[in-house]
Design an enzyme around this catalytic site. Structure first.
Site, PDB file in Angstrom:
ATOM      1  N   HIS A  67     -47.221  49.048  44.345  1.00 61.11           N
ATOM      2  CA  HIS A  67     -46.111  48.561  44.210  1.00 61.11           C
ATOM      3  C   HIS A  67     -46.827  46.578  44.299  1.00 61.11           C
ATOM      4  CE1 HIS A  67     -43.199  47.416  47.874  1.00 61.11           C
ATOM      5  NE2 HIS A  67     -44.217  46.942  47.915  1.00 61.11           N
ATOM      6  N   GLU A  68     -47.760  46.410  44.291  1.00 61.42           N
ATOM      7  CA  GLU A  68     -47.828  44.914  44.208  1.00 61.42           C
ATOM      8  C   GLU A  68     -47.503  44.694  42.696  1.00 61.42           C
ATOM      9  OE1 GLU A  68     -47.929  43.688  46.933  1.00 61.42           O
ATOM     10  OE2 GLU A  68     -47.832  45.301  48.238  1.00 61.42           O
ATOM     11  N   HIS A  71     -44.602  43.346  41.830  1.00 56.60           N
ATOM     12  CA  HIS A  71     -44.062  42.666  42.369  1.00 56.60           C
ATOM     13  C   HIS A  71     -44.889  41.705  41.158  1.00 56.60           C
ATOM     14  CE1 HIS A  71     -42.504  43.199  46.388  1.00 56.60           C
ATOM     15  NE2 HIS A  71     -44.030  43.194  47.154  1.00 56.60           N
TER      16      HIS A  71
END
Length: 152
Positions: A67-68, A71
């Site tokens: 998920h990170e 980003h």
């Protein structure tokens, strides 16, 4: 798991799922309470919550890392890296990353309940926050308050 192992894991996940290298730092931040991790826009580093690793293991941590990294790679590429952006949601689906992390098991604190009673009219007050009985009085008759009980 220490800082070197987490750095190696993030680099491996980046190459495996995104086919792009992770060129910045990945560290555990013990101050994170309500989130599994965060991507720092200015430094491009990733901070992860160690308690998620302790509670749920490496599999959940890899999901948070993916998920990170979504980003990270979108921000580096100059595309939409925010949660509401279409590019971000599409990349999450592509790499099978979770949109949200699991809730912490022992995240919620026990709620304290304070009970007060008016000494004049016996009206009872139930509050979640402690009140200063020297300053506050009964709203009905202006009588003094006394604490009855404190439960948690």
């Amino acid at each position: 798991m220490d800082e070197q192992e987490i750095q190696r894991l993030v680099e491996e996940v980046s190459l495996q799922y995104f086919e792009m290298p992770f060129l910045h730092k990945a560290v555990f931040n013990n101050r994170l309470r309500t989130t599994g991790g965060r991507y720092l826009l200015k430094s491009h580093n990733i901070e992860l919550n160690y308690r998620y690793y302790e509670l749920y293991g490496e599999e959940e941590l890899v999901g948070i890392i993916k998920h990170e990294l979504c980003h990270y790679h979108l921000h580096i590429a100059g595309r939409g890296y925010k949660h509401g952006d279409r590019d971000f949601r599409e990349l999450l689906k592509k790499v099978d990353a979770p949109r949200f992390c699991k809730r912490m098991i022992n995240e919620e604190k026990e709620k304290k309940i304070y009970k007060y009673e008016c000494m004049e009219c016996s009206l009872q007050y139930v509050r979640r926050r402690q009140i200063n009985i020297k300053r506050y009085v009964c709203g009905k008759c202006k009588g003094k308050l006394k604490p009855i009980s404190k439960t948690s």
